[in-house]
Design a protein around this motif. Sequence first.
Motif, PDB file in Angstrom:
ATOM      1  N   ILE A 120       0.859  -1.178   0.000  1.00 48.39           N
ATOM      2  CA  ILE A 120       0.000   0.000   0.000  1.00 48.39           C
ATOM      3  C   ILE A 120       0.899   1.233   0.000  1.00 48.39           C
ATOM      4  CG2 ILE A 120      -1.707   1.306   1.321  1.00 48.39           C
ATOM      5  CD1 ILE A 120      -2.522  -1.567   2.433  1.00 48.39           C
ATOM      6  N   GLY A 121       0.661   2.109  -0.966  1.00 49.66           N
ATOM      7  CA  GLY A 121       1.467   3.316  -1.080  1.00 49.66           C
ATOM      8  C   GLY A 121       0.591   4.544  -1.229  1.00 49.66           C
ATOM      9  N   LYS A 122       1.220   5.701  -1.171  1.00 53.09           N
ATOM     10  CA  LYS A 122       0.505   6.963  -1.365  1.00 53.09           C
ATOM     11  C   LYS A 122       1.307   7.819  -2.345  1.00 53.09           C
ATOM     12  CE  LYS A 122      -1.330  11.021   0.981  1.00 53.09           C
ATOM     13  NZ  LYS A 122      -1.464  11.746   2.249  1.00 53.09           N
ATOM     14  N   ILE A 123       0.627   8.306  -3.383  1.00 52.82           N
ATOM     15  CA  ILE A 123       1.290   9.194  -4.336  1.00 52.82           C
ATOM     16  C   ILE A 123       1.451  10.563  -3.660  1.00 52.82           C
ATOM     17  CG2 ILE A 123       1.184  10.341  -6.578  1.00 52.82           C
ATOM     18  CD1 ILE A 123      -0.532   8.022  -7.600  1.00 52.82           C
ATOM     19  N   ILE A 124       2.701  10.987  -3.494  1.00 51.64           N
ATOM     20  CA  ILE A 124       2.944  12.275  -2.833  1.00 51.64           C
ATOM     21  C   ILE A 124       3.337  13.365  -3.832  1.00 51.64           C
ATOM     22  CG2 ILE A 124       3.481  11.286  -0.585  1.00 51.64           C
ATOM     23  CD1 ILE A 124       6.461  11.595  -1.265  1.00 51.64           C
ATOM     24  N   LYS A 125       3.681  12.941  -5.048  1.00 49.68           N
ATOM     25  CA  LYS A 125       3.997  13.904  -6.105  1.00 49.68           C
ATOM     26  C   LYS A 125       3.667  13.254  -7.439  1.00 49.68           C
ATOM     27  CE  LYS A 125       7.738  16.962  -7.553  1.00 49.68           C
ATOM     28  NZ  LYS A 125       9.162  17.293  -7.374  1.00 49.68           N
ATOM     29  N   CYS A 126       3.054  14.018  -8.337  1.00 53.34           N
ATOM     30  CA  CYS A 126       2.661  13.466  -9.643  1.00 53.34           C
ATOM     31  C   CYS A 126       2.725  14.583 -10.675  1.00 53.34           C
ATOM     32  CB  CYS A 126       1.250  12.888  -9.549  1.00 53.34           C
ATOM     33  SG  CYS A 126       0.699  12.055 -11.042  1.00 53.34           S
ATOM     34  N   GLU A 127       3.636  14.421 -11.628  1.00 55.87           N
ATOM     35  CA  GLU A 127       3.797  15.440 -12.666  1.00 55.87           C
ATOM     36  C   GLU A 127       3.699  14.800 -14.043  1.00 55.87           C
ATOM     37  OE1 GLU A 127       7.594  17.216 -11.870  1.00 55.87           O
ATOM     38  OE2 GLU A 127       6.827  18.371 -10.177  1.00 55.87           O
ATOM     39  N   GLU A 160      -1.677  13.239  -7.057  1.00 59.50           N
ATOM     40  CA  GLU A 160      -1.193  13.375  -5.688  1.00 59.50           C
ATOM     41  C   GLU A 160      -2.303  13.104  -4.675  1.00 59.50           C
ATOM     42  OE1 GLU A 160       0.769  17.136  -5.005  1.00 59.50           O
ATOM     43  OE2 GLU A 160       1.966  16.895  -6.832  1.00 59.50           O
ATOM     44  N   GLY A 161      -1.903  12.480  -3.563  1.00 57.68           N
ATOM     45  CA  GLY A 161      -2.814  12.317  -2.437  1.00 57.68           C
ATOM     46  C   GLY A 161      -3.605  11.030  -2.383  1.00 57.68           C
ATOM     47  N   ILE A 162      -3.570  10.212  -3.448  1.00 55.59           N
ATOM     48  CA  ILE A 162      -4.373   8.981  -3.394  1.00 55.59           C
ATOM     49  C   ILE A 162      -3.529   7.801  -2.911  1.00 55.59           C
ATOM     50  CG2 ILE A 162      -6.009   9.742  -5.152  1.00 55.59           C
ATOM     51  CD1 ILE A 162      -4.647   7.804  -7.128  1.00 55.59           C
ATOM     52  N   TYR A 163      -4.214   6.865  -2.263  1.00 51.45           N
ATOM     53  CA  TYR A 163      -3.580   5.621  -1.818  1.00 51.45           C
ATOM     54  C   TYR A 163      -3.729   4.594  -2.928  1.00 51.45           C
ATOM     55  CZ  TYR A 163      -3.179   7.742   2.733  1.00 51.45           C
ATOM     56  OH  TYR A 163      -2.832   8.575   3.755  1.00 51.45           O
ATOM     57  N   VAL A 164      -2.632   3.879  -3.191  1.00 53.28           N
ATOM     58  CA  VAL A 164      -2.561   3.000  -4.356  1.00 53.28           C
ATOM     59  C   VAL A 164      -1.931   1.664  -3.974  1.00 53.28           C
ATOM     60  CG1 VAL A 164      -2.420   4.896  -6.033  1.00 53.28           C
ATOM     61  CG2 VAL A 164      -0.326   4.028  -4.972  1.00 53.28           C
ATOM     62  N   VAL A 165      -1.978   0.731  -4.922  1.00 55.30           N
ATOM     63  CA  VAL A 165      -1.317  -0.564  -4.752  1.00 55.30           C
ATOM     64  C   VAL A 165      -0.045  -0.544  -5.595  1.00 55.30           C
ATOM     65  CG1 VAL A 165      -1.504  -3.063  -5.005  1.00 55.30           C
ATOM     66  CG2 VAL A 165      -3.529  -1.712  -4.388  1.00 55.30           C
ATOM     67  N   VAL A 166       1.080  -0.855  -4.959  1.00 55.09           N
ATOM     68  CA  VAL A 166       2.386  -0.753  -5.600  1.00 55.09           C
ATOM     69  C   VAL A 166       3.018  -2.137  -5.744  1.00 55.09           C
ATOM     70  CG1 VAL A 166       4.680   0.284  -5.442  1.00 55.09           C
ATOM     71  CG2 VAL A 166       2.705   1.492  -4.485  1.00 55.09           C
ATOM     72  N   ALA A 167       3.407  -2.463  -6.971  1.00 49.88           N
ATOM     73  CA  ALA A 167       4.230  -3.647  -7.211  1.00 49.88           C
ATOM     74  C   ALA A 167       5.669  -3.147  -7.232  1.00 49.88           C
ATOM     75  CB  ALA A 167       3.865  -4.303  -8.541  1.00 49.88           C
ATOM     76  N   THR A 168       6.476  -3.566  -6.258  1.00 46.74           N
ATOM     77  CA  THR A 168       7.853  -3.092  -6.165  1.00 46.74           C
ATOM     78  C   THR A 168       8.779  -3.961  -7.010  1.00 46.74           C
ATOM     79  OG1 THR A 168       8.164  -4.421  -4.172  1.00 46.74           O
ATOM     80  CG2 THR A 168       7.530  -2.120  -3.866  1.00 46.74           C
ATOM     81  N   HIS A 169      10.012  -3.525  -7.151  1.00 49.44           N
ATOM     82  CA  HIS A 169      11.016  -4.253  -7.930  1.00 49.44           C
ATOM     83  C   HIS A 169      11.080  -5.715  -7.483  1.00 49.44           C
ATOM     84  CE1 HIS A 169      14.782  -5.122  -9.978  1.00 49.44           C
ATOM     85  NE2 HIS A 169      15.261  -5.577  -8.834  1.00 49.44           N
ATOM     86  N   GLY A 170      10.984  -6.626  -8.439  1.00 51.09           N
ATOM     87  CA  GLY A 170      11.057  -8.054  -8.153  1.00 51.09           C
ATOM     88  C   GLY A 170       9.704  -8.722  -7.993  1.00 51.09           C
ATOM     89  N   SER A 171       8.617  -7.933  -7.909  1.00 49.67           N
ATOM     90  CA  SER A 171       7.277  -8.515  -7.751  1.00 49.67           C
ATOM     91  C   SER A 171       6.852  -9.252  -9.020  1.00 49.67           C
ATOM     92  CB  SER A 171       6.246  -7.422  -7.457  1.00 49.67           C
ATOM     93  OG  SER A 171       6.507  -6.800  -6.232  1.00 49.67           O
TER      94      SER A 171
END
Length: 193
Positions: free
Chosen positions: A88-95, A125-136
Amino acid sequence: MTTKFGVFYNKEFNCLLLTFNNKPITALEKIENIVILKNQDEIVGINIFNVKKEINKSFIINEPEIYEYINSELKDIMKLQNLPQFLIGKIIKCEKIPDTHLSACEVDIKSEILKIVCGARNAREGIYVVVATHGSWMPNGIQIVKGKLRGFDSEGMLCSAKELGIEEEKFNSEGIIELDEKYHNILGEEFKG
Protein backbone atom coordinates in the motif's frame (compact mmCIF):
# COMPACT_ATOMS: atom_id res chain seq x y z
CA MET A 1 8.95 -1.45 -16.47
CA THR A 2 8.27 -5.15 -16.99
CA THR A 3 10.17 -8.11 -18.30
CA LYS A 4 8.70 -11.14 -20.02
CA PHE A 5 10.26 -14.58 -19.90
CA GLY A 6 11.22 -17.47 -22.13
CA VAL A 7 9.88 -20.91 -21.19
CA PHE A 8 11.52 -24.30 -21.76
CA TYR A 9 10.59 -27.74 -20.48
CA ASN A 10 13.09 -30.56 -19.89
CA LYS A 11 11.02 -33.76 -19.92
CA GLU A 12 13.90 -35.98 -18.81
CA PHE A 13 14.32 -34.07 -15.55
CA ASN A 14 10.69 -32.86 -15.27
CA CYS A 15 11.98 -29.31 -14.99
CA LEU A 16 10.42 -26.08 -16.21
CA LEU A 17 13.09 -23.52 -17.09
CA LEU A 18 12.25 -19.82 -17.14
CA THR A 19 14.67 -17.22 -18.47
CA PHE A 20 14.31 -13.50 -17.88
CA ASN A 21 17.67 -12.14 -18.90
CA ASN A 22 20.68 -13.46 -20.80
CA LYS A 23 23.23 -12.63 -18.10
CA PRO A 24 25.81 -14.86 -16.40
CA ILE A 25 24.59 -16.68 -13.30
CA THR A 26 26.59 -15.64 -10.24
CA ALA A 27 24.43 -17.15 -7.47
CA LEU A 28 21.80 -19.83 -6.88
CA GLU A 29 19.09 -19.88 -4.24
CA LYS A 30 17.09 -23.05 -3.61
CA ILE A 31 13.63 -22.94 -2.05
CA GLU A 32 11.71 -26.20 -1.95
CA ASN A 33 11.48 -27.46 -5.57
CA ILE A 34 12.58 -24.15 -7.08
CA VAL A 35 16.07 -22.87 -7.88
CA ILE A 36 16.38 -19.12 -8.40
CA LEU A 37 19.22 -18.12 -10.74
CA LYS A 38 20.76 -14.72 -10.02
CA ASN A 39 23.23 -12.26 -11.45
CA GLN A 40 24.28 -10.31 -8.35
CA ASP A 41 20.87 -9.45 -6.80
CA GLU A 42 18.92 -9.64 -10.08
CA ILE A 43 16.84 -12.74 -10.80
CA VAL A 44 17.75 -13.90 -14.32
CA GLY A 45 15.96 -17.25 -14.33
CA ILE A 46 14.06 -19.86 -12.35
CA ASN A 47 14.07 -23.64 -12.59
CA ILE A 48 10.99 -25.42 -11.25
CA PHE A 49 11.78 -29.09 -10.56
CA ASN A 50 9.21 -31.87 -10.04
CA VAL A 51 6.63 -29.96 -12.03
CA LYS A 52 3.22 -30.74 -10.52
CA LYS A 53 1.38 -30.61 -13.81
CA GLU A 54 1.67 -32.55 -17.03
CA ILE A 55 3.59 -30.45 -19.51
CA ASN A 56 3.04 -30.77 -23.21
CA LYS A 57 3.60 -28.56 -26.23
CA SER A 58 0.14 -26.99 -26.04
CA PHE A 59 0.79 -26.01 -22.40
CA ILE A 60 3.99 -24.19 -23.39
CA ILE A 61 2.12 -22.36 -26.17
CA ASN A 62 -0.95 -21.60 -24.01
CA GLU A 63 0.36 -18.45 -22.31
CA PRO A 64 -2.52 -17.80 -19.86
CA GLU A 65 -2.33 -21.38 -18.56
CA ILE A 66 1.43 -21.34 -18.09
CA TYR A 67 1.35 -17.89 -16.46
CA GLU A 68 -1.28 -19.14 -14.01
CA TYR A 69 0.80 -22.22 -13.16
CA ILE A 70 4.06 -20.31 -12.80
CA ASN A 71 2.40 -17.62 -10.72
CA SER A 72 1.04 -20.24 -8.31
CA GLU A 73 4.57 -21.65 -7.91
CA LEU A 74 6.04 -18.18 -7.41
CA LYS A 75 3.38 -17.27 -4.83
CA ASP A 76 4.58 -20.30 -2.87
CA ILE A 77 8.13 -18.93 -3.01
CA MET A 78 7.02 -15.57 -1.72
CA LYS A 79 5.04 -17.18 1.12
CA LEU A 80 8.10 -19.23 2.08
CA GLN A 81 10.25 -16.09 2.09
CA ASN A 82 7.48 -14.00 3.68
CA LEU A 83 7.93 -11.36 1.00
CA PRO A 84 4.87 -9.28 0.17
CA GLN A 85 4.15 -8.93 -3.54
CA PHE A 86 2.08 -5.74 -3.43
CA LEU A 87 2.28 -2.86 -0.98
CA ILE A 88 0.00 0.00 0.00
CA GLY A 89 1.47 3.32 -1.08
CA LYS A 90 0.50 6.96 -1.37
CA ILE A 91 1.29 9.19 -4.34
CA ILE A 92 2.94 12.27 -2.83
CA LYS A 93 4.00 13.90 -6.10
CA CYS A 94 2.66 13.47 -9.64
CA GLU A 95 3.80 15.44 -12.67
CA LYS A 96 2.84 14.95 -16.30
CA ILE A 97 5.67 13.97 -18.63
CA PRO A 98 5.53 16.39 -21.58
CA ASP A 99 4.28 15.05 -24.93
CA THR A 100 3.14 11.72 -23.40
CA HIS A 101 0.17 10.25 -21.54
CA LEU A 102 2.57 9.33 -18.70
CA SER A 103 3.10 10.80 -15.24
CA ALA A 104 6.24 10.75 -13.11
CA CYS A 105 5.11 9.89 -9.59
CA GLU A 106 6.79 9.75 -6.22
CA VAL A 107 5.15 7.09 -4.07
CA ASP A 108 5.56 6.74 -0.31
CA ILE A 109 5.61 3.09 0.85
CA LYS A 110 6.71 4.06 4.39
CA SER A 111 10.15 2.44 4.18
CA GLU A 112 11.14 4.59 1.19
CA ILE A 113 9.91 6.91 -1.55
CA LEU A 114 9.78 5.23 -4.97
CA LYS A 115 9.88 6.93 -8.35
CA ILE A 116 7.29 5.31 -10.61
CA VAL A 117 6.22 6.22 -14.13
CA CYS A 118 2.49 5.59 -14.58
CA GLY A 119 0.21 5.76 -17.63
CA ALA A 120 -3.12 5.76 -15.79
CA ARG A 121 -5.30 8.85 -16.18
CA ASN A 122 -6.37 8.77 -12.55
CA ALA A 123 -2.81 8.97 -11.13
CA ARG A 124 -2.61 12.08 -8.95
CA GLU A 125 -1.19 13.38 -5.69
CA GLY A 126 -2.81 12.32 -2.44
CA ILE A 127 -4.37 8.98 -3.39
CA TYR A 128 -3.58 5.62 -1.82
CA VAL A 129 -2.56 3.00 -4.36
CA VAL A 130 -1.32 -0.56 -4.75
CA VAL A 131 2.39 -0.75 -5.60
CA ALA A 132 4.23 -3.65 -7.21
CA THR A 133 7.85 -3.09 -6.16
CA HIS A 134 11.02 -4.25 -7.93
CA GLY A 135 11.06 -8.05 -8.15
CA SER A 136 7.28 -8.52 -7.75
CA TRP A 137 5.48 -11.03 -9.98
CA MET A 138 2.21 -10.09 -11.65
CA PRO A 139 -0.55 -12.71 -12.05
CA ASN A 140 0.21 -12.92 -15.81
CA GLY A 141 3.78 -14.06 -15.11
CA ILE A 142 5.52 -10.75 -15.75
CA GLN A 143 8.14 -9.59 -13.27
CA ILE A 144 8.35 -5.93 -12.32
CA VAL A 145 11.89 -4.56 -12.55
CA LYS A 146 13.53 -1.17 -12.17
CA GLY A 147 14.16 0.73 -15.37
CA LYS A 148 13.62 3.96 -17.27
CA LEU A 149 10.62 5.15 -19.26
CA ARG A 150 11.01 8.24 -21.45
CA GLY A 151 14.20 9.05 -19.54
CA PHE A 152 12.52 8.88 -16.10
CA ASP A 153 13.45 6.32 -13.45
CA SER A 154 10.72 3.82 -12.63
CA GLU A 155 11.22 1.59 -9.58
CA GLY A 156 7.93 -0.28 -9.63
CA MET A 157 4.39 -0.17 -10.93
CA LEU A 158 1.06 1.25 -9.77
CA CYS A 159 -1.52 -1.50 -10.23
CA SER A 160 -5.04 -1.69 -11.59
CA ALA A 161 -7.56 -4.25 -10.35
CA LYS A 162 -7.44 -5.95 -13.76
CA GLU A 163 -3.65 -6.34 -13.57
CA LEU A 164 -4.00 -7.96 -10.16
CA GLY A 165 -6.80 -10.26 -11.32
CA ILE A 166 -9.34 -8.93 -8.82
CA GLU A 167 -12.85 -7.55 -9.29
CA GLU A 168 -12.70 -4.09 -10.82
CA GLU A 169 -16.11 -3.13 -9.40
CA LYS A 170 -14.78 -3.59 -5.87
CA PHE A 171 -12.59 -0.50 -6.22
CA ASN A 172 -14.88 1.57 -8.45
CA SER A 173 -12.04 3.15 -10.42
CA GLU A 174 -10.82 3.03 -13.98
CA GLY A 175 -7.06 2.89 -14.18
CA ILE A 176 -5.03 2.27 -11.06
CA ILE A 177 -6.74 1.19 -7.84
CA GLU A 178 -7.69 4.08 -5.57
CA LEU A 179 -7.84 2.94 -1.95
CA ASP A 180 -9.93 4.53 0.82
CA GLU A 181 -8.42 6.90 3.39
CA LYS A 182 -8.55 4.06 5.94
CA TYR A 183 -5.43 2.66 4.28
CA HIS A 184 -3.28 5.53 5.61
CA ASN A 185 -2.91 3.59 8.89
CA ILE A 186 -1.30 0.66 7.08
CA LEU A 187 0.87 2.50 4.57
CA GLY A 188 3.72 0.25 3.42
CA GLU A 189 1.99 -2.95 4.48
CA GLU A 190 0.95 -5.76 2.16
CA PHE A 191 -2.17 -5.24 0.06
CA LYS A 192 -4.38 -8.31 0.41
CA GLY A 193 -7.14 -7.44 -2.06
